[in-house]
Design a protein around this motif. Structure first.
Motif, mmCIF file in Angstrom:
data_model
loop_
_atom_site.group_PDB
_atom_site.id
_atom_site.type_symbol
_atom_site.label_atom_id
_atom_site.label_comp_id
_atom_site.label_asym_id
_atom_site.label_seq_id
_atom_site.Cartn_x
_atom_site.Cartn_y
_atom_site.Cartn_z
ATOM 1 N N LEU A 173 49.567 36.995 42.611
ATOM 2 C CA LEU A 173 49.183 38.417 42.566
ATOM 3 C C LEU A 173 48.155 38.763 43.648
ATOM 4 N N ASN A 174 47.463 37.738 44.166
ATOM 5 C CA ASN A 174 46.461 37.979 45.212
ATOM 6 C C ASN A 174 47.039 37.963 46.617
ATOM 7 N N HIS A 175 48.356 37.776 46.753
ATOM 8 C CA HIS A 175 48.929 37.634 48.105
ATOM 9 C C HIS A 175 50.047 38.646 48.309
ATOM 10 N N VAL A 186 45.968 34.666 53.060
ATOM 11 C CA VAL A 186 45.536 36.070 53.142
ATOM 12 C C VAL A 186 45.498 36.655 51.732
ATOM 13 N N SER A 187 44.270 36.965 51.255
ATOM 14 C CA SER A 187 44.104 37.363 49.851
ATOM 15 C C SER A 187 43.699 38.817 49.701
ATOM 16 N N THR A 188 44.119 39.390 48.596
ATOM 17 C CA THR A 188 43.705 40.724 48.187
ATOM 18 C C THR A 188 43.359 40.612 46.697
ATOM 19 N N PRO A 189 42.086 40.420 46.365
ATOM 20 C CA PRO A 189 41.756 40.042 44.979
ATOM 21 C C PRO A 189 41.794 41.215 43.994
ATOM 22 N N MET A 190 42.919 41.886 43.923
ATOM 23 C CA MET A 190 43.083 42.994 42.971
ATOM 24 C C MET A 190 43.157 42.457 41.541
ATOM 25 N N PHE A 191 43.806 41.332 41.386
ATOM 26 C CA PHE A 191 43.959 40.750 40.043
ATOM 27 C C PHE A 191 43.332 39.355 40.036
ATOM 28 N N ASN A 192 42.011 39.311 40.250
ATOM 29 C CA ASN A 192 41.317 38.029 40.246
ATOM 30 C C ASN A 192 40.875 37.750 38.808
ATOM 31 N N ILE A 193 41.712 37.054 38.080
ATOM 32 C CA ILE A 193 41.478 36.845 36.650
ATOM 33 C C ILE A 193 40.686 35.555 36.474
ATOM 34 N N SER A 194 39.466 35.665 35.973
ATOM 35 C CA SER A 194 38.546 34.527 36.050
ATOM 36 C C SER A 194 39.078 33.293 35.301
ATOM 37 N N ALA A 195 39.761 33.498 34.169
ATOM 38 C CA ALA A 195 40.279 32.342 33.409
ATOM 39 C C ALA A 195 41.283 31.531 34.238
ATOM 40 N N TRP A 196 41.950 32.197 35.170
ATOM 41 C CA TRP A 196 42.979 31.523 35.959
ATOM 42 C C TRP A 196 42.395 30.644 37.063
ATOM 43 N N ASN A 197 41.082 30.833 37.359
ATOM 44 C CA ASN A 197 40.495 30.082 38.468
ATOM 45 C C ASN A 197 40.382 28.585 38.183
ATOM 46 N N THR A 198 40.483 28.178 36.925
ATOM 47 C CA THR A 198 40.414 26.748 36.609
ATOM 48 C C THR A 198 41.801 26.095 36.625
#
Ligand SMILES: *[C@@H]1O[C@H](CO)[C@@H](O)[C@H](O)[C@H]1NC(C)=O
Ligand SMILES: *[C@@H]1O[C@H](CO)[C@@H](O)[C@H](O)[C@H]1NC(C)=O
Ligand SMILES: *[C@@H]1O[C@H](CO)[C@@H](O)[C@H](O)[C@H]1NC(C)=O
Ligand SMILES: *[C@@H]1O[C@H](CO)[C@@H](O)[C@H](O)[C@H]1NC(C)=O
Length: 439
Positions: free
Chosen positions: A347-349, A328-340
């Motif tokens: 922070l998304n949960h 269950v996600s809440t992408p308030m802090f979806n930091i693109s560099a972290w996706n790799t």
């Protein structure tokens, strides 16, 4: 027979001969020596020296098997909270190991004293044949041994026994307030992002030291661990338990009929408490995906002072576990560099599962290590002090993982953004680590 003329001379000569024969056989036979020694010291707390000097081979590994293959020594610790004893943290087969002896090396004469151990297999074994054990020996008087060997017999040759340094003999000032013990990292562990976030949260909350019993992890994790070791935060205890026993990743024998449960977690936790008894005011027993989040205080130090003030003499503070499903996600802090970066971005949960009526929320602990005798995972088994349950308006365990109530719709979960209070320092600190390691 002795040819002798006068009766009295004859009797004396015969006596001397018998005595000399006995003396020689005693001198040649250590078994006999030991029997005599045992008669002198009926409890065999300290048997007589067997005439040997301290020459054991220093133990090289964190887990040392004895020749019986049924006993594994982790480490001895000095413990004078009741009597002057050496408490050896180990793993034993709960039935097969019946007798063990501590061979103390006494200074300054360098003589060996043998003492019979009491073997206390911890009650939380969860059906597995091997479990954590305290192997406890009363120390000989006027000895203050620095080293000890453990053996199945009071007889043998010290030169062939591994010798262990007895830790905690010297009182030290407490350099550290909080030490987190992470009891078993195993199975090519690669949840890198969540691990770094937990580490940075621990530091924000006041932790100076994290001890990790490491069985296995990925290359990337090794790189991250190396950075934390260089920084001085992480201490790695190698934990190759699967080279000695068949190890289960389950907690109960009924789920998986191996030698020992959950990578020997309970033994690691007990070792961690004793290892940090003199070094840390508090020891925190949680997993890498669990963070104790204070709700009324900015950090653990202020929270613990307040809890201690309200609960004087308490040894163990229990915190309730709450699941924040990673699904269950809440992408308030979806930091693109972290996706790799492999792993979960906590922070998304920020939705937690509600309590279930009939299900008990397990607890994890912050303990005063000097008051603990034996610990399990969710409670302390023996302590010099009470355990108190910390209410969830003071703190709860943020545990981000796979859901336990997967079928619940999002609306039935409780939105809890406590973690976001720390967003700016957390993001900054995590980025610092990522740019030095992964990115
Ligand atoms: C103990 O284990 C080792 C290797 O696993 C083996 O060589 C040895 O024979 C075993 N000893 C006993 C007493 O079972
Ligand atoms: C982890 O286990 C794998 C195989 O299961 C092995 O190849 C690897 O060397 C181990 N890594 C460490 C750090 O022990
Ligand atoms: C975060 O952003 C990436 C693209 O930058 C996207 O693929 C991903 O689904 C987003 N995650 C969430 C939880 O919204
Ligand atoms: C992130 O932290 C800052 C200050 O540290 C705070 O002002 C802000 O409200 C936080 N963001 C959220 C979404 O909670």
């Amino acid at each position: 027979m002795i040819p002798c003329g006068k009766k009295r001379i004859c009797a004396v000569a015969t006596f001397i001969l018998i005595f000399a024969t006995a003396l020689i056989s005693y001198w040649k036979d250590p078994q006999l020596q030991n029997n005599i020694a045992r008669k002198i010291f009926p409890q065999a707390t300290t048997a007589s020296p067997v005439g040997q000097l301290c020459r054991g081979k220093p133990a090289q590994d964190v887990i040392t098997p004895l020749t019986d293959n049924r006993t594994f020594i982790i480490s001895p610790y000095f413990d004078n909270r009741e009597n002057k004893v050496t408490r050896v943290i180990g793993i034993v087969h709960h039935e097969d190991v019946k007798e063990l002896f501590c061979w103390f090396c006494c200074q300054p004469d360098g003589k060996i004293y043998v003492s019979k151990a009491t073997i206390d297999v911890h009650s939380d074994r969860f059906g597995f044949p091997y479990g954590a054990a305290d192997i406890v020996c009363l120390e000989p008087e006027n000895c203050d041994p620095t080293h000890v060997s453990i053996h199945q017999s009071p007889l043998g040759n010290i030169d062939q026994l591994p010798s262990f340094e007895i830790k905690n003999r010297k009182a030290e000032p407490f350099p550290v307030d909080f030490t987190v013990c992470i009891s078993a990292m195993f199975g090519q562990y690669n949840n890198v992002l969540q691990f770094i976030q937990s580490m940075e949260m621990y530091k924000i909350l006041g932790v100076q030291k994290v001890v990790i019993y490491k069985n296995n992890c990925s290359h990337l994790m090794e790189k991250v661990l190396r950075l934390y070791m260089e920084e001085g935060t992480v201490e790695i205890i190698p934990w190759p338990i699967n080279s000695h026993l068949s190890v289960s990743s389950k907690w109960h024998y009924s789920m998986d009929g191996k030698d020992i449960g959950y990578y020997g977690q309970i033994t690691a936790l007990n070792d961690c408490i004793y290892r940090n008894m003199q070094r840390s005011r508090f020891v925190v027993l949680t997993d890498a995906d669990e963070i104790i989040l204070p709700l009324k205080h900015p950090d653990w130090k202020t929270m613990m002072s307040s809890l201690q003030e309200q609960n004087p003499g308490t040894a163990v503070f229990l915190f309730e576990n709450h699941i924040f499903p990673e699904t269950v996600s809440t992408p308030m802090f979806n930091i693109s560099a972290w996706n790799t970066v492999p792993g979960v971005n906590i922070l998304n949960h920020v939705h937690r599962e509600p309590d279930r009526k009939e299900v008990f929320n397990p607890r994890k602990m912050i303990v005063d290590p000097r008051k603990v005798i034996q610990t399990s995972v969710h409670s302390v088994l023996h302590a010099y002090g009470n355990s108190v349950h910390v209410p969830i308006d003071v703190a709860l365990i943020y545990h981000c993982r796979k859901p336990l109530q997967a079928k619940l719709p999002r609306e039935s979960l409780i939105r809890d953004t406590t973690l976001w209070r720390y967003n700016s320092s957390l993001i900054m600190n995590v980025n610092r680590v990522l740019y030095q390691t992964v990115l």
